[in-house]
Design a protein around this motif. Structure first.
Motif, PDB file in Angstrom:
ATOM      1  N   THR A 137      25.602   8.288 -45.435  1.00  0.00           N
ATOM      2  CA  THR A 137      24.557   9.283 -46.345  1.00  0.00           C
ATOM      3  C   THR A 137      24.192   9.303 -47.798  1.00  0.00           C
ATOM      4  OG1 THR A 137      25.077  10.852 -44.428  1.00  0.00           O
ATOM      5  CG2 THR A 137      23.520  11.843 -46.088  1.00  0.00           C
TER       6      THR A 137
ATOM      7  N   CYS B  63      21.104   7.707 -49.260  1.00  0.00           N
ATOM      8  CA  CYS B  63      19.238   8.657 -49.724  1.00  0.00           C
ATOM      9  C   CYS B  63      19.562   8.004 -51.149  1.00  0.00           C
ATOM     10  CB  CYS B  63      20.286  10.272 -50.622  1.00  0.00           C
ATOM     11  SG  CYS B  63      20.540  10.513 -49.290  1.00  0.00           S
TER      12      CYS B  63
ATOM     13  N   THR C  40      15.520  13.683 -39.176  1.00  0.00           N
ATOM     14  CA  THR C  40      16.496  13.554 -39.871  1.00  0.00           C
ATOM     15  C   THR C  40      17.517  13.243 -39.651  1.00  0.00           C
ATOM     16  OG1 THR C  40      15.967  14.628 -42.263  1.00  0.00           O
ATOM     17  CG2 THR C  40      18.316  14.488 -41.815  1.00  0.00           C
TER      18      THR C  40
ATOM     19  N   CYS D  91      19.380  14.839 -46.500  1.00  0.00           N
ATOM     20  CA  CYS D  91      20.017  14.227 -46.610  1.00  0.00           C
ATOM     21  C   CYS D  91      21.188  14.244 -48.107  1.00  0.00           C
ATOM     22  CB  CYS D  91      19.865  12.646 -46.552  1.00  0.00           C
ATOM     23  SG  CYS D  91      19.793  12.217 -44.862  1.00  0.00           S
TER      24      CYS D  91
END
Length: 493
Positions: A109, A113, A449, A385
Motif C-alpha cells: 500500500t 501511494c 479505495t 492509503c
C-alpha cells in the motif's frame, strides 16, 4: 524471523541474499531536511488558497490539529524502530508485531501511494517547465525528470540525501521569505490597491475565526490532511540513517515546530495581509503576497519553488518505493530480485522498477479532461492509503506495548500520553473519514479505495500459500505465544 534481535543492538542490519547491507549514509542534516520535506509539500504553496477559502482563519487550527495528531504517529514509529535496529521500515515492524499479512498490506500500500503520487508530481513538473518554455513538448521534461532523479538515486543513498537536502532548502527559504515579507508589511501598515491595510485584525474581523461555520471547518480537514503525506518518510530511511538513536528522535521531535512555523506561521501572515475571503481556490497565495511586495517576477519565482517541491516529492517517491520493495522481497512478499543490492548498497532493481511506473506520467500528459478527473480520484485514493499506513503504525504500537513491555520500559523515546494517545489518533482518523463523506469528489474516492485492498488481499491469498509464508506464519504464531507469556511474567514481577 524479523525482530529477533535484542533492543540494544545498534549495529547489526538484516542482510540480503548476497550478504551485503544497506548503507547508513544519511547524516543528521539529511534526515532533518527529509523530515521537513515530508511535512511540507506542494499543498502549502498551491493548495493553501483552497483551504483558506473553505475554512477561513480556522484553517490555522486545522493544520495545528493534524500536525498534533501525526506527531503521535511519528513518536510511535520512532519508539518501535529504535527498539530494534534490524527494522528497515515500518512495514518490517508491522509484519513482526501483527503478522506477515500486515507487512504485505502495509508495504504494498505504501508503494502504491508513492508511485501514484510520483506520477502526479512528474505530470506537474512537466507543466511547470512549460511555464517558461511552452514550445517544448510536454513529454520531454517529464522523461528528463524521471531519468535525472533515477540517475541521482542510483549511485549511493547519500546522493539521494544530498538531492533532497537542496530541494528542501529551496522550500524553506521560500516560506521564510514569505513570513518575513508579510511581517514587514504588517509592521509598516502596508495598504493594498484594494484598500486593505495589513493587520492581524483580519484574522477575526470578517466573521470571526470560524466564518464558514462548522462544516467549513470540516472542509479544511478534507484538503489539509493530504498536505502531510510523506511525513513518515524518515521511517523508510531508518536502515540507512547514521546514528539513528540520535538522529531519528531529533527529526521527529521537531515536527511540532515545523508545523507551527511553516504552516501556521505562513497562513497567519497571509490572512493578516489579505482578508481570508479574498483568496481564490485556484490561485497560489504566495504569488499574491510577493506581487504586492513589488516583486515583478513573483509568479515565476513561485513556479520555480513549486517545481522544486514537486521534484522533491518525486525524488522521495523513487527512494521510498525502492526501499519498501527491498524490504518486502526479504520475506517473499515481492520478487527476490528486488533484494539484490548494487556495489554501493543501493537496491537498483527495485529502484528501476518503480521508475518504470513513473513513465505513465508521459501518457497522462496527453490524456483528456475525463482522464484527468479520474486521475484526481486516484490521487485522493492514494492519500487515503497513506492514512491506512499511519493507522497500521499505531496498531503495531498497541501490539508492541502489549507483547514487549520490557522494551517499552527500556525505551528512551516513549510515546507521550501512553496507551491513550494511539486510540485518540485512530479516533481522529475516523473523523477524517467521516469528513470525506461530506463532499462528492472525496466521497467517490472513499468508495473506490476498497478496490485497492481487494487487489492486495487477493494477491496475499496467493502468496501466503508459498512455503516461505507458511514458515513465517508458524514462526510468528509461536513468537506471539512466547512473548505474551513472557510479558505476563514481566508484569507480575
Amino acid at each position: 524471523m524479523k525482530g529477533a534481535a535484542v533492543a540494544n543492538d545498534s549495529t547489526q542490519l538484516k542482510t540480503d541474499s548476497s550478504g551485503t547491507k544497506l548503507e547508513r549514509g544519511l547524516s543528521s542534516r539529511h534526515i532533518q531536511l527529509m523530515a521537513i520535506s515530508g511535512a511540507v509539500g506542494t499543498g502549502l504553496f498551491m493548495g493553501s488558497g483552497k483551504t483558506i477559502s473553505a475554512a477561513g482563519p480556522s484553517v490555522i487550527f486545522v493544520y495545528m490539529i493534524i500536525g498534533f495528531m501525526l506527531f503521535f504517529v511519528m513518536r510511535a514509529m520512532g519508539e518501535i524502530l529504535l527498539s530494534n535496529l534490524n527494522y528497515k521500515t515500518f512495514a518490517d515492524f508491522a509484519g513482526d508485531l501483527l503478522g506477515p499479512w500486515a507487512a504485505f498490506f502495509t508495504g504494498w500500500t505504501y508503494w502504491f501511494c508513492w508511485v501514484v503520487t510520483g506520477i502526479a508530481d512528474v505530470v506537474a513538473i512537466a507543466q511547470y517547465v512549460a511555464y517558461w518554455w511552452s514550445e517544448i513538448p510536454l513529454w520531454l521534461p517529464a522523461l528528463c525528470c524521471i531519468l535525472l532523479l533515477a540517475g541521482l538515486n542510483l549511485p549511493t543513498v547519500k546522493a539521494f540525501g544530498e538531492t533532497e537536502f537542496w530541494f528542501s532548502l529551496v522550500k524553506i527559504v521560500a516560506i521564510l521569505a514569505l513570513i518575513v515579507c508579510g511581517l514587514a508589511m504588517i509592521a509598516t501598515g502596508f495598504s493594498s490597491s484594494e484598500g486593505d491595510t495589513a493587520s492581524f485584525v483580519h484574522l477575526w474581523a470578517h466573521g470571526g475565526m470560524f466564518p464558514t461555520g462548522f462544516m467549513g471547518f470540516v472542509a479544511g480537514f478534507q484538503i489539509a490532511v493530504f498536505a502531510f503525506v510523506g511525513i513518515e518518510l524518515v521511517g523508510t530511511a531508518a536502515a540507512e540513517t547514521k546514528d539513528p538513536e540520535k538522529n531519528l528522535p531529533k527529526a521527529i521531535n521537531s515536527i511540532p515546530l515545523r508545523v507551527i512555523l511553516f504552516y501556521v506561521g505562513a497562513l497567519t501572515v497571509l490572512m493578516a495581509v489579505t482578508p481570508w475571503y479574498k483568496f481564490s481556490a485556484d490561485e497560489s497565495p504566495f504569488v499574491g503576497m510577493f506581487s504586492m511586495a513589488g516583486l515583478a517576477a513573483a509568479a515565476g519565482l513561485v513556479n520555480f519553488v513549486v517545481l522544486t517541491a514537486a521534484a522533491s516529492s518525486a525524488n522521495s517517491g523513487i527512494y521510498s518505493t525502492s526501499r519498501m520493495l527491498y524490504a518486502l522481497s526479504q520475506d517473499g512478499d515481492a520478487p527476490k530480485k528486488f533484494s539484490k543490492l548494487s556495489t554501493t548498497q543501493v537496491p537498483r532493481n527495485a529502484l528501476l522498477f518503480s521508475c518504470m511506473f513513473l513513465l505513465a506520467a508521459v501518457v497522462l500528459l496527453y490524456a483528456g479532461d475525463s482522464v484527468a478527473q479520474a486521475f484526481t480520484l486516484v490521487i485522493t485514493v492514494s492519500a487515503l492509503c497513506f492514512m491506512f499506513v499511519w493507522s497500521m503504525i499505531l496498531i503495531s504500537y498497541l501490539a508492541f506495548r502489549k507483547r514487549r513491555p520490557h522494551l517499552h520500559d527500556a525505551s528512551k523515546f516513549k510515546v507521550p500520553g501512553g496507551m491513550g494517545a494511539p486510540y485518540m489518533v485512530l479516533a481522529f482518523f475516523v473523523f477524517i473519514l467521516w469528513a470525506l463523506t461530506t463532499q462528492a469528489d472525496t466521497r467517490a474516492a472513499l468508495l473506490a479505495t476498497p478496490l485497492w485492498f481487494l487487489v492486495v488481499g487477493l494477491s496475499y491469498l496467493k502468496v501466503r500459500k508459498s512455503d516461505s509464508h507458511q514458515a513465517l506464519r508458524a514462526a510468528h504464531q509461536a513468537k506471539v505465544l512466547a512473548e505474551n507469556e513472557a510479558a505476563a511474567i514481566y508484569r507480575e514481577s
